[in-house]
Design a protein around this motif. Structure first.
Motif, PDB file in Angstrom:
ATOM      1  N   HIS A   1      36.709  42.839  36.095  1.00  0.00           N
ATOM      2  CA  HIS A   1      37.990  42.270  36.516  1.00  0.00           C
ATOM      3  C   HIS A   1      37.999  42.151  38.318  1.00  0.00           C
ATOM      4  O   HIS A   1      37.626  42.973  38.717  1.00  0.00           O
ATOM      5  N   ARG A   2      38.514  41.077  38.645  1.00  0.00           N
ATOM      6  CA  ARG A   2      38.420  40.768  40.126  1.00  0.00           C
ATOM      7  C   ARG A   2      39.639  40.069  40.526  1.00  0.00           C
ATOM      8  O   ARG A   2      39.931  38.836  39.661  1.00  0.00           O
TER       9      ARG A   2
ATOM     10  N   LEU B   1      41.936  45.621  30.480  1.00  0.00           N
ATOM     11  CA  LEU B   1      42.499  45.777  31.774  1.00  0.00           C
ATOM     12  C   LEU B   1      43.683  45.107  31.820  1.00  0.00           C
ATOM     13  O   LEU B   1      43.625  43.616  31.617  1.00  0.00           O
TER      14      LEU B   1
ATOM     15  N   GLU C   1      27.666  50.672  36.790  1.00  0.00           N
ATOM     16  CA  GLU C   1      28.737  50.109  37.204  1.00  0.00           C
ATOM     17  C   GLU C   1      28.761  48.608  36.784  1.00  0.00           C
ATOM     18  O   GLU C   1      27.816  47.951  37.064  1.00  0.00           O
TER      19      GLU C   1
ATOM     20  N   VAL D   1      45.624  43.083  37.560  1.00  0.00           N
ATOM     21  CA  VAL D   1      45.098  43.761  38.952  1.00  0.00           C
ATOM     22  C   VAL D   1      46.310  43.612  39.950  1.00  0.00           C
ATOM     23  O   VAL D   1      46.594  42.427  40.260  1.00  0.00           O
TER      24      VAL D   1
ATOM     25  N   LYS E   1      41.134  43.185  44.858  1.00  0.00           N
ATOM     26  CA  LYS E   1      40.491  44.118  44.315  1.00  0.00           C
ATOM     27  C   LYS E   1      39.452  43.739  43.275  1.00  0.00           C
ATOM     28  O   LYS E   1      39.545  42.596  42.723  1.00  0.00           O
ATOM     29  N   ASP E   2      38.355  44.694  43.167  1.00  0.00           N
ATOM     30  CA  ASP E   2      37.563  44.318  42.279  1.00  0.00           C
ATOM     31  C   ASP E   2      37.474  45.767  41.486  1.00  0.00           C
ATOM     32  O   ASP E   2      37.775  46.850  41.817  1.00  0.00           O
ATOM     33  N   VAL E   3      37.511  45.557  40.047  1.00  0.00           N
ATOM     34  CA  VAL E   3      37.743  46.751  39.093  1.00  0.00           C
ATOM     35  C   VAL E   3      36.480  46.745  38.356  1.00  0.00           C
ATOM     36  O   VAL E   3      35.964  45.886  37.712  1.00  0.00           O
ATOM     37  N   THR E   4      35.848  48.029  38.218  1.00  0.00           N
ATOM     38  CA  THR E   4      34.744  48.235  37.647  1.00  0.00           C
ATOM     39  C   THR E   4      34.925  49.214  36.519  1.00  0.00           C
ATOM     40  O   THR E   4      35.819  50.008  36.468  1.00  0.00           O
TER      41      THR E   4
END
Length: 162
Positions: A115-116, A8, A111, A11, A19-22
């Motif tokens: 990344h966050r 990734l 899930e 962000v 944001k939270d990326v799952t």
């Protein structure tokens, strides 16, 4: 065992929102986990988790409540799994680092939060925001590996402990 490597980039935060990326795995063929999944506990044993349930307090969140999502994420040190008891199938996702994870927020889906990036404190006690950057001030890139095993839990064993 199937291996996934997920890279990734930073962000984006130019909209001013954290944001939270799952990373998500959705299973078809009418996979029915019955709102139940398992997460490991410090790599020692799997703990049963039930969607929208806590043995410690009454669950009073509504479907539109954002706490419903965060309340169903649990620490995942090395694995998260869900089972279709009628078919005898188990899906286990092993991860290469500690993350937060959930299952069944959407039917038949696992899930893991890879990344966050947060631009303000979440008022959970740390008293700082989570905005990791490289020396140039650009958000960090995150690469993680995952391994997926699908097996018949009635006759086979998970490769999690190997």
């Amino acid at each position: 065992m199937i291996e996934f490597e997920v890279a990734l980039s930073e962000v984006p935060i130019n909209d001013g929102d954290g944001k939270d990326v799952t990373v998500n795995w959705q299973f078809f063929d009418d996979f029915n986990a019955n709102k139940t999944f398992w997460t490991d506990s410090n790599g020692l044993e799997m703990q049963e988790r039930r969607l929208d349930f806590s043995p410690s307090f009454p669950w009073a969140h509504t479907a539109k409540d954002t706490d419903r999502i965060s309340g169903n994420f649990y620490p995942v040190d090395s694995a998260i799994a869900m089972r279709d008891k009628e078919k005898g199938h188990q899906v286990t996702i092993l991860n290469d680092r500690a993350q937060a994870g959930a299952a069944e927020l959407r039917k038949s889906t696992i899930e893991l939060m890879q990344h966050r990036r947060l631009l303000q404190d979440d008022n959970k006690g740390v008293q700082e925001f989570l905005n990791e950057t490289d020396p140039k001030g650009v958000g960090i890139q995150v690469t993680a590996k995952y391994w997926m095993q699908i097996h018949d839990f009635k006759t086979g064993v998970a490769k999690q402990r190997e």
